[in-house]
Design an enzyme around this catalytic site. Sequence first.
Site, PDB file in Angstrom:
ATOM      1  N   ASP A 182      12.962 -40.328 -39.586  1.00 54.23           N
ATOM      2  CA  ASP A 182      12.138 -41.318 -40.285  1.00 54.23           C
ATOM      3  C   ASP A 182      11.506 -40.684 -41.514  1.00 54.23           C
ATOM      4  O   ASP A 182      11.256 -39.478 -41.537  1.00 54.23           O
ATOM      5  CB  ASP A 182      11.047 -41.823 -39.319  1.00 54.23           C
ATOM      6  CG  ASP A 182      10.436 -43.132 -39.786  1.00 54.23           C
ATOM      7  OD1 ASP A 182      10.935 -43.725 -40.772  1.00 54.23           O
ATOM      8  OD2 ASP A 182       9.447 -43.574 -39.166  1.00 54.23           O
TER       9      ASP A 182
ATOM     10  N   HIS B 265      17.481 -41.354 -48.731  1.00 54.77           N
ATOM     11  CA  HIS B 265      18.571 -41.393 -47.740  1.00 54.77           C
ATOM     12  C   HIS B 265      19.617 -40.317 -48.057  1.00 54.77           C
ATOM     13  O   HIS B 265      20.163 -39.691 -47.160  1.00 54.77           O
ATOM     14  CB  HIS B 265      19.224 -42.773 -47.723  1.00 54.77           C
ATOM     15  CG  HIS B 265      18.305 -43.863 -47.240  1.00 54.77           C
ATOM     16  ND1 HIS B 265      17.503 -43.719 -46.133  1.00 54.77           N
ATOM     17  CD2 HIS B 265      18.045 -45.105 -47.728  1.00 54.77           C
ATOM     18  CE1 HIS B 265      16.798 -44.822 -45.944  1.00 54.77           C
ATOM     19  NE2 HIS B 265      17.098 -45.672 -46.907  1.00 54.77           N
TER      20      HIS B 265
ATOM     21  N   LEU C  16      29.136 -28.590 -29.778  1.00 56.90           N
ATOM     22  CA  LEU C  16      28.003 -29.516 -29.759  1.00 56.90           C
ATOM     23  C   LEU C  16      28.466 -30.970 -29.651  1.00 56.90           C
ATOM     24  O   LEU C  16      29.352 -31.411 -30.394  1.00 56.90           O
ATOM     25  CB  LEU C  16      27.196 -29.351 -31.060  1.00 56.90           C
ATOM     26  CG  LEU C  16      26.048 -30.341 -31.250  1.00 56.90           C
ATOM     27  CD1 LEU C  16      24.839 -29.940 -30.429  1.00 56.90           C
ATOM     28  CD2 LEU C  16      25.657 -30.444 -32.715  1.00 56.90           C
TER      29      LEU C  16
HETATM   30  C1  FPP Z   1      14.536 -43.552 -41.919  1.00 55.55           C
HETATM   31  O1  FPP Z   1      13.868 -43.555 -43.141  1.00 55.55           O
HETATM   32  C2  FPP Z   1      15.951 -43.398 -42.130  1.00 55.55           C
HETATM   33  C3  FPP Z   1      16.901 -44.289 -41.768  1.00 55.55           C
HETATM   34  C4  FPP Z   1      16.619 -45.560 -41.107  1.00 55.55           C
HETATM   35  C5  FPP Z   1      18.297 -44.052 -42.082  1.00 55.55           C
HETATM   36  C6  FPP Z   1      18.876 -42.752 -41.631  1.00 55.55           C
HETATM   37  C7  FPP Z   1      20.225 -42.688 -42.182  1.00 55.55           C
HETATM   38  C8  FPP Z   1      20.751 -41.668 -42.888  1.00 55.55           C
HETATM   39  C9  FPP Z   1      20.043 -40.390 -43.106  1.00 55.55           C
HETATM   40  C10 FPP Z   1      22.105 -41.842 -43.536  1.00 55.55           C
HETATM   41  C11 FPP Z   1      23.338 -41.920 -42.738  1.00 55.55           C
HETATM   42  C12 FPP Z   1      23.384 -41.173 -41.483  1.00 55.55           C
HETATM   43  C13 FPP Z   1      24.203 -40.160 -41.137  1.00 55.55           C
HETATM   44  C14 FPP Z   1      24.192 -39.752 -39.712  1.00 55.55           C
HETATM   45  C15 FPP Z   1      25.076 -39.422 -42.054  1.00 55.55           C
HETATM   46  P1  FPP Z   1      13.148 -44.877 -43.630  1.00 55.55           P
HETATM   47  O2  FPP Z   1      14.015 -45.502 -44.666  1.00 55.55           O
HETATM   48  O3  FPP Z   1      12.811 -45.758 -42.473  1.00 55.55           O
HETATM   49  O4  FPP Z   1      11.876 -44.242 -44.274  1.00 55.55           O
HETATM   50  P2  FPP Z   1      10.446 -44.915 -44.489  1.00 55.55           P
HETATM   51  O5  FPP Z   1       9.916 -45.264 -43.123  1.00 55.55           O
HETATM   52  O6  FPP Z   1       9.683 -43.816 -45.152  1.00 55.55           O
HETATM   53  O7  FPP Z   1      10.645 -46.116 -45.360  1.00 55.55           O
END
Ligand code: FPP
Length: 232
Positions: free
Chosen positions: A18, A35, A129
């Site tokens: 997050d 991201h 893993l």
């Molecule tokens: C949380 O940050 C992040 C996500 C919901 C997306 C996670 C996805 C990736 C890192 C990309 C693809 C994944 C892989 C496994 C390669 P948020 O956007 O909720 O952050 P915020 O709460 O600060 O808005």
Amino acid sequence: MSEIDFSKIPAHVAIIMDGNGRWAKKKSLPRIFGHRQGVKTVKNIVKAADSLGIKVLTLYAFSTENWKRPAVEVKALFSLLVQFLKKEFAELNEKGVRLRILGDISKLPENARKELDKACKETAENSGLQLNIALNYGARQEIIRAFRSIAEKGITNPDEDDISNALYTAGQPDPDLLIRTSGELRVSNFMLWQIAYCEIYVTDRLWPDFSRKDLEEAIIDFQKRERRFGGI
Ligand code: FPP
């Protein structure tokens, strides 16, 4: 400074990644930059988990609720996932990483489904893993799906093993340690069945900044806890 006890490494670590959006906002950048940096962290943490001797790593990448985000952000997330699978996954495959997807990927864009299927098939025989990526995942939906499959098998009086074996994580140990980055104290519909006895560790670090050292600190904290599983 405490050190990691390598004889007590948690077998299964699950992470609610997050804070990508907040990381970007702090730098006055569009959310997608957060991201993008978050994907770099994914690669680093998979490698760190592997070298620390963690057996199963589960990453919560996209929840059933994340479809509510703006369409451009959703599209960008899946395109980052496809890029990650195309460009970075070969190296993880060489390290023996085995991929499993938790969630209903039938709703994902076709190219993402294709790359995921390919990566799962190519790594199916690996013995390193176990990497679980939760995509279009919701724990309640997972439990409903499990109950339906149990009913289809004609099991009328299911026990804990019947339920565990009908979840996406069938055959894997439950998480010992759940890490959530960026400080929120929520479980967010993640692995509700599997985290029954899990230790929870919340850090203020935003996911794009989360490093091997942060993972080690979480493990050291975990190792200081006394797990009683309901006993005394
Ligand atoms: C949380 O940050 C992040 C996500 C919901 C997306 C996670 C996805 C990736 C890192 C990309 C693809 C994944 C892989 C496994 C390669 P948020 O956007 O909720 O952050 P915020 O709460 O600060 O808005």
